[in-house]
Design a protein around this motif. Structure first.
Motif, mmCIF file in Angstrom:
data_model
loop_
_atom_site.group_PDB
_atom_site.id
_atom_site.type_symbol
_atom_site.label_atom_id
_atom_site.label_comp_id
_atom_site.label_asym_id
_atom_site.label_seq_id
_atom_site.Cartn_x
_atom_site.Cartn_y
_atom_site.Cartn_z
ATOM 1 N N PHE A 14 0.833 -1.213 0.000
ATOM 2 C CA PHE A 14 0.000 0.000 0.000
ATOM 3 C C PHE A 14 0.865 1.259 0.000
ATOM 4 O O PHE A 14 0.518 2.258 -0.644
ATOM 5 C CB PHE A 14 -0.949 -0.013 1.203
ATOM 6 N N ALA A 15 1.975 1.216 0.737
ATOM 7 C CA ALA A 15 2.879 2.384 0.724
ATOM 8 C C ALA A 15 3.404 2.625 -0.687
ATOM 9 O O ALA A 15 3.473 3.780 -1.154
ATOM 10 C CB ALA A 15 4.031 2.145 1.694
ATOM 11 N N PHE A 24 6.282 -1.268 -9.829
ATOM 12 C CA PHE A 24 4.949 -1.361 -9.240
ATOM 13 C C PHE A 24 4.128 -0.103 -9.540
ATOM 14 O O PHE A 24 4.592 1.014 -9.345
ATOM 15 C CB PHE A 24 5.088 -1.547 -7.731
ATOM 16 N N GLY A 25 2.936 -0.310 -10.047
ATOM 17 C CA GLY A 25 2.042 0.800 -10.368
ATOM 18 C C GLY A 25 2.302 1.433 -11.712
ATOM 19 O O GLY A 25 1.692 2.457 -12.040
ATOM 20 N N GLN A 26 3.189 0.848 -12.519
ATOM 21 C CA GLN A 26 3.571 1.472 -13.784
ATOM 22 C C GLN A 26 2.846 0.900 -15.001
ATOM 23 O O GLN A 26 3.015 1.407 -16.109
ATOM 24 C CB GLN A 26 5.085 1.332 -13.997
ATOM 25 N N ALA A 27 2.089 -0.169 -14.837
ATOM 26 C CA ALA A 27 1.376 -0.746 -15.986
ATOM 27 C C ALA A 27 0.317 0.239 -16.475
ATOM 28 O O ALA A 27 -0.445 0.797 -15.683
ATOM 29 C CB ALA A 27 0.717 -2.070 -15.592
ATOM 30 N N VAL A 28 0.262 0.443 -17.781
ATOM 31 C CA VAL A 28 -0.732 1.341 -18.373
ATOM 32 C C VAL A 28 -1.960 0.499 -18.715
ATOM 33 O O VAL A 28 -1.918 -0.337 -19.620
ATOM 34 C CB VAL A 28 -0.186 2.020 -19.635
ATOM 35 N N LEU A 29 -3.054 0.721 -17.979
ATOM 36 C CA LEU A 29 -4.239 -0.103 -18.167
ATOM 37 C C LEU A 29 -5.302 0.596 -18.998
ATOM 38 O O LEU A 29 -6.136 -0.048 -19.625
ATOM 39 C CB LEU A 29 -4.833 -0.496 -16.803
ATOM 40 N N VAL A 80 -3.353 -5.884 -2.503
ATOM 41 C CA VAL A 80 -2.511 -4.767 -2.954
ATOM 42 C C VAL A 80 -2.649 -4.570 -4.461
ATOM 43 O O VAL A 80 -2.788 -3.433 -4.947
ATOM 44 C CB VAL A 80 -1.040 -5.026 -2.561
ATOM 45 N N MET A 81 -2.603 -5.666 -5.227
ATOM 46 C CA MET A 81 -2.696 -5.551 -6.684
ATOM 47 C C MET A 81 -4.050 -4.993 -7.117
ATOM 48 O O MET A 81 -4.134 -4.165 -8.031
ATOM 49 C CB MET A 81 -2.466 -6.922 -7.333
ATOM 50 N N ILE A 82 -5.118 -5.452 -6.469
ATOM 51 C CA ILE A 82 -6.451 -4.956 -6.839
ATOM 52 C C ILE A 82 -6.589 -3.484 -6.467
ATOM 53 O O ILE A 82 -7.184 -2.697 -7.207
ATOM 54 C CB ILE A 82 -7.548 -5.818 -6.170
ATOM 55 N N TYR A 83 -6.027 -3.087 -5.319
ATOM 56 C CA TYR A 83 -6.074 -1.675 -4.934
ATOM 57 C C TYR A 83 -5.322 -0.819 -5.944
ATOM 58 O O TYR A 83 -5.746 0.282 -6.293
ATOM 59 C CB TYR A 83 -5.467 -1.481 -3.545
ATOM 60 N N ARG A 84 -4.206 -1.353 -6.415
ATOM 61 C CA ARG A 84 -3.425 -0.618 -7.415
ATOM 62 C C ARG A 84 -4.237 -0.459 -8.711
ATOM 63 O O ARG A 84 -4.089 0.527 -9.433
ATOM 64 C CB ARG A 84 -2.104 -1.376 -7.663
ATOM 65 N N ILE A 85 -5.136 -1.429 -9.011
ATOM 66 C CA ILE A 85 -5.923 -1.369 -10.242
ATOM 67 C C ILE A 85 -7.188 -0.548 -10.051
ATOM 68 O O ILE A 85 -7.547 0.270 -10.896
ATOM 69 C CB ILE A 85 -6.284 -2.806 -10.703
ATOM 70 N N ASP A 86 -7.890 -0.775 -8.915
ATOM 71 C CA ASP A 86 -9.170 -0.088 -8.688
ATOM 72 C C ASP A 86 -9.438 -0.004 -7.182
ATOM 73 O O ASP A 86 -9.635 -1.041 -6.536
ATOM 74 C CB ASP A 86 -10.301 -0.859 -9.391
ATOM 75 N N ASP A 87 -9.469 1.215 -6.639
ATOM 76 C CA ASP A 87 -9.666 1.394 -5.193
ATOM 77 C C ASP A 87 -10.984 0.783 -4.716
ATOM 78 O O ASP A 87 -11.043 0.111 -3.684
ATOM 79 C CB ASP A 87 -9.687 2.889 -4.836
ATOM 80 N N GLY A 88 -12.044 1.037 -5.475
ATOM 81 C CA GLY A 88 -13.368 0.569 -5.061
ATOM 82 C C GLY A 88 -13.439 -0.952 -4.993
ATOM 83 O O GLY A 88 -13.985 -1.524 -4.039
ATOM 84 N N ALA A 134 -10.984 -2.928 -4.511
ATOM 85 C CA ALA A 134 -10.136 -3.391 -3.405
ATOM 86 C C ALA A 134 -10.902 -3.350 -2.087
ATOM 87 O O ALA A 134 -10.755 -4.243 -1.244
ATOM 88 C CB ALA A 134 -8.878 -2.531 -3.313
ATOM 89 N N ARG A 135 -11.724 -2.328 -1.906
ATOM 90 C CA ARG A 135 -12.520 -2.266 -0.675
ATOM 91 C C ARG A 135 -13.511 -3.424 -0.624
ATOM 92 O O ARG A 135 -13.716 -4.045 0.424
ATOM 93 C CB ARG A 135 -13.248 -0.918 -0.592
ATOM 94 N N LEU A 136 -14.128 -3.725 -1.781
ATOM 95 C CA LEU A 136 -15.048 -4.873 -1.818
ATOM 96 C C LEU A 136 -14.298 -6.181 -1.566
ATOM 97 O O LEU A 136 -14.786 -7.062 -0.854
ATOM 98 C CB LEU A 136 -15.742 -4.928 -3.187
ATOM 99 N N GLN A 137 -13.104 -6.298 -2.169
ATOM 100 C CA GLN A 137 -12.310 -7.513 -1.973
ATOM 101 C C GLN A 137 -11.931 -7.678 -0.500
ATOM 102 O O GLN A 137 -11.906 -8.807 0.016
ATOM 103 C CB GLN A 137 -11.051 -7.457 -2.848
ATOM 104 N N ALA A 138 -11.628 -6.561 0.175
ATOM 105 C CA ALA A 138 -11.302 -6.627 1.603
ATOM 106 C C ALA A 138 -12.500 -7.131 2.402
ATOM 107 O O ALA A 138 -12.354 -7.933 3.339
ATOM 108 C CB ALA A 138 -10.870 -5.246 2.105
ATOM 109 N N GLN A 139 -13.701 -6.698 1.995
ATOM 110 C CA GLN A 139 -14.899 -7.201 2.679
ATOM 111 C C GLN A 139 -15.070 -8.701 2.445
ATOM 112 O O GLN A 139 -15.407 -9.459 3.351
ATOM 113 C CB GLN A 139 -16.127 -6.448 2.171
ATOM 114 N N TRP A 140 -14.817 -9.137 1.197
ATOM 115 C CA TRP A 140 -14.922 -10.578 0.906
ATOM 116 C C TRP A 140 -13.874 -11.364 1.686
ATOM 117 O O TRP A 140 -14.120 -12.502 2.099
ATOM 118 C CB TRP A 140 -14.754 -10.819 -0.597
ATOM 119 N N PHE A 141 -12.703 -10.765 1.884
ATOM 120 C CA PHE A 141 -11.653 -11.436 2.655
ATOM 121 C C PHE A 141 -12.110 -11.653 4.096
ATOM 122 O O PHE A 141 -11.926 -12.739 4.665
ATOM 123 C CB PHE A 141 -10.374 -10.600 2.605
ATOM 124 N N VAL A 142 -12.744 -10.631 4.672
ATOM 125 C CA VAL A 142 -13.236 -10.758 6.050
ATOM 126 C C VAL A 142 -14.345 -11.808 6.123
ATOM 127 O O VAL A 142 -14.362 -12.666 7.021
ATOM 128 C CB VAL A 142 -13.747 -9.391 6.555
#
Length: 454
Positions: free
Chosen positions: A22-23, A314-319, A88-96, A98-106
């Motif tokens: 995340f940093a 990290f974070g340099q892929a052009v999507l 981390v990878m999903i957050y790097r691609i899409d913040d929203g 990643a938040r849903l994925q964190a909920q699914w993880f819990v």
């Protein structure tokens, strides 16, 4: 150091990966920056995420420590490591997302705990094998009642949630096959007849299993979920080989599957499209084809080639790029996607692009370690049902990785399955946590029996 303490300490690298990842994302985006105080914000936010992740994993570890004290000490930390990398990878691609994925993880950790606590003796599942098989088949049939996505009936809608029943059906089919083969594995060999050096099992004993497994396979073709059908078939072959110790069954199965795939590929449109895209992904006609073309696969291959050995960073892929520069097959909106579905099917291509061959190899090594621990559990198990269950669950997990990584790298035709614990997808996360819980339960019993025997 005891096994449980090793498990506890092995969770720390996963938490550190969350903080560091995340940093790195914050810094690559210049988020939360603003002089010295901004740098502290980066540290605080990333350390907070890492601490929350570690706290959740420690809570699950305590459940394992109390209920499965002899379970394999490495499986859960390896799964946590994959999940942290995926977040981390999903957050790097899409913040929203990643938040849903964190909920699914819990929620997944909750389901993992519930499986261990409520299903203390997994051998009870044998009593309900036919009900479980029917339930699994019904789950495969459900998506047909809903709207297809990209030509495949993969999910059902429950309110705002999209659920992929095949993720849970695979567990049911594996439980059924393990239970049925436990009872009939000797009869399949001793009561069979030999023809040209190949044992033909008696239909009386082989038939029921063939009906359930065959129905599941037909339904997978009916809903056009080719990736899951490959996983089911591979797990079936692995389990029947372990049950009978006859390589001829596996060879005959692979040959018949090859013949069936050849016939099906020529008569079913969407499968033929996948084969064409696999054979020649850079064909101009296929690249420009808006539906069933090769644009996604070709872009994935370019992304991986662009990553090289060490990656673009990290974070340099052009999507996404501006609409004026959009390729023909991509969206013509203001921003179009250079790599469609980077958070699900093609997250592996993003990883290779940013972390290179070295990073991708590291990820695959973690998966190999999970598979190695799973098969070791199967070898330690003393009763046939436990051995077959661990074999089937591990095979399904390994084949899921092989199917999606093989598809993205053009080793095999591309099929839409998720990369376990890494890709975005609630159904995949939940089902794989149940799979993990079952493996740990088998492991605990196997190690306890081994200790009593010595």
């Amino acid at each position: 150091m005891s096994a449980r303490n090793r498990e506890l300490f092995a969770l720390i690298p996963a938490a550190l990966l969350v903080s560091a990842g995340f940093a790195a994302v914050f810094l690559s985006r210049d988020d939360l920056l603003g002089g010295l105080s901004g740098t502290n914000e980066v540290s605080n936010a990333s350390l907070t995420y890492g601490a929350i992740f570690l706290g959740l994993c420690v809570a699950a570890h305590l459940v394992i420590r109390l209920t499965l004290p002899r379970a394999d000490p490495y499986l859960f930390p390896l799964a946590a490591l994959l999940a942290s990398f995926g977040l981390v990878m999903i957050y790097r691609i899409d913040d929203g997302l990643a938040r849903l994925q964190a909920q699914w993880f819990v929620i997944g950790l909750g389901l993992f705990t519930a499986t261990i606590v409520l299903l203390r003796d997994y051998r009870k599942l044998e009593r309900y094998r036919y009900l479980i098989a029917i339930g699994g088949i019904m789950l495969l049939l459900l998506p047909r009642a809903f709207t297809p996505v990209n030509g495949a009936y993969l999910s059902i809608q429950i309110g705002s949630l999209s659920v992929q029943p095949a993720e849970f059906a695979k567990l049911g089919i594996v439980v059924f096959l393990a239970s049925y083969l436990r009872d009939t594995r000797q009869l399949l060999v001793t009561a069979g007849r030999r023809f040209m050096g190949v044992t033909i099992p008696p239909l009386k004993h082989f038939g029921p299993m063939l009906v359930v497994w065959g129905t599941a396979m037909l339904l997978l073709f009916y809903i056009r979920d080719i990736g899951s059908s490959v996983m089911f078939f591979g797990a079936f072959l692995a389990m029947i080989y372990v049950a009978t110790d006859r390589l001829s069954f596996v060879v005959v199965g692979i040959v018949t599957f090859g013949l069936g795939a050849y016939l099906v590929a020529g008569h079913i449109g969407h499968i033929a499209d996948r084969i064409d895209a696999w054979q020649d992904p850079f064909n101009r006609t296929l690249l420009d084809k808006t539906s069933g073309g090769s644009y996604q696969l070709a872009q994935g291959l370019w992304a991986q080639a662009d990553g090289g050995v060490l990656g673009q960073g990290f974070g340099q892929a052009v999507l996404r790029i501006g609409g004026a520069n959009c390729p023909t097959a991509a969206s013509s909106t203001v921003n179009c996607s250079l790599l469609p579905a980077p958070h699900t099917d093609f997250i592996y291509a993003v990883i290779v692009n940013e972390l290179g061959l070295v990073g991708a190899a590291g990820l695959l090594c973690v998966y190999l370690l999970v598979v190695q621990r799973g098969f070791k559990i199967a070898m330690l198990a003393r009763d046939s049902f436990s051995k077959l269950l661990a074999t089937g669950l591990t095979s399904v997990f390994a084949l899921q990785v092989f199917v999606i990584v093989g598809g993205v790298t053009k080793l095999i035709p591309l099929t839409g399955v998720t990369l376990p614990f890494v890709s975005y997808g609630g159904s995949s996360v939940l089902a794989n946590f149940v799979l993990l819980a079952l493996l740990l339960m088998v492991s605990d019993r196997a190690r306890r029996e081994a200790e009593l025997a010595t």
